[in-house]
Design an enzyme around this catalytic site. Structure first.
Site, PDB file in Angstrom:
ATOM      1  CG  ASP A  61      -1.620   1.479   1.780  1.00 26.65           C
ATOM      2  OD1 ASP A  61      -1.428   2.097   0.986  1.00 26.65           O
ATOM      3  OD2 ASP A  61      -2.460   1.103   2.836  1.00 26.65           O
ATOM      4  CB  VAL A  62       2.303   3.535  -2.939  1.00 23.51           C
ATOM      5  CG1 VAL A  62       2.801   2.330  -3.390  1.00 23.51           C
ATOM      6  CG2 VAL A  62       0.493   4.273  -2.884  1.00 23.51           C
ATOM      7  CG  ASN A  88       2.028   3.402 -12.655  1.00 21.35           C
ATOM      8  OD1 ASN A  88       1.588   3.885 -13.672  1.00 21.35           O
ATOM      9  ND2 ASN A  88       0.916   2.212 -12.896  1.00 21.35           N
ATOM     10  CE1 TYR A 156      -5.270   9.992 -12.229  1.00 21.44           C
ATOM     11  CE2 TYR A 156      -5.308  11.745 -13.583  1.00 21.44           C
ATOM     12  CZ  TYR A 156      -4.442  10.246 -13.037  1.00 21.44           C
ATOM     13  OH  TYR A 156      -4.182  10.008 -14.096  1.00 21.44           O
ATOM     14  CE  LYS A 160      -1.605  11.396 -11.464  1.00 26.65           C
ATOM     15  NZ  LYS A 160      -0.356   9.927 -10.847  1.00 26.65           N
TER      16      LYS A 160
END
Length: 172
Positions: A61-62, A88, A156, A160
């Site tokens: 789990d990043v 990613n 999102y 980003k």
């Protein structure tokens, strides 16, 4: 074992992460397949066919520091080096106006898309600085949304944009 090449790919259970994992294995890398879903990581390994012995699923789990630390402890234990991080893992949110996005969903998007990328880069750099020879490559996978946002993608798109800044800061 001087020809040993090692990569970590986050989000390796599907999409771009899966495709990159398979391409790296085809290029001779041992690939730590990092992702939350063991079944999807195993699916990636199976899709590698004869390259399966180069694909190593590690449930990660990043967004969780301990989980990322465990990933890199396993990479260090197994191979003793890291040449490439393909950073990613990410998630989107529901396509809703900003006023309708729940704060807990916002925080989850930020934790996965930004904090996760930071934690994974931090762990990779620690290994890369301490190995012989030193160095490696970190590829932070961003999105066109950093330059051309879509409507109703506040979480999102914001993360980003932040990935671009994170990447530039790491490069310094």
């Amino acid at each position: 074992m001087s020809d040993l090449k090692v990569a970590v790919v986050t989000g390796a259970g599907s999409g771009i992460g899966r495709a990159v994992s398979l391409a790296l294995a085809s290029a001779g890398y041992h690939v730590a397949l990092a992702g939350r879903r063991a079944d999807k990581l195993e699916e990636t390994k199976t899709l590698g066919g004869a390259l399966g012995d180069h694909l190593h699923p590690i449930v990660t789990d990043v967004s969780d520091e301990a989980s990322v630390n465990a990933l890199y402890a396993e990479v260090s234990r197994r191979w003793g080096r890291l040449d490439v991080l393909f950073n990613n893992a990410g998630r989107g949110g529901p396509p809703v106006p900003i006023e309708d996005l729940p704060v807990d969903v916002w925080k989850d998007i930020v934790n996965i898309n930004l904090t996760g990328m930071f934690l994974c880069a931090q762990g990779a750099i620690r290994i890369m600085k301490n190995q012989t020879p030193q160095g490696g490559r970190i590829i932070n996978n961003g999105s066109i949304s950093a330059h051309a946002p879509r409507p109703f993608s506040i979480g999102y798109t914001s993360t980003k944009h932040a990935v671009t800044g994170l990447t530039k800061s790491i490069a310094l």
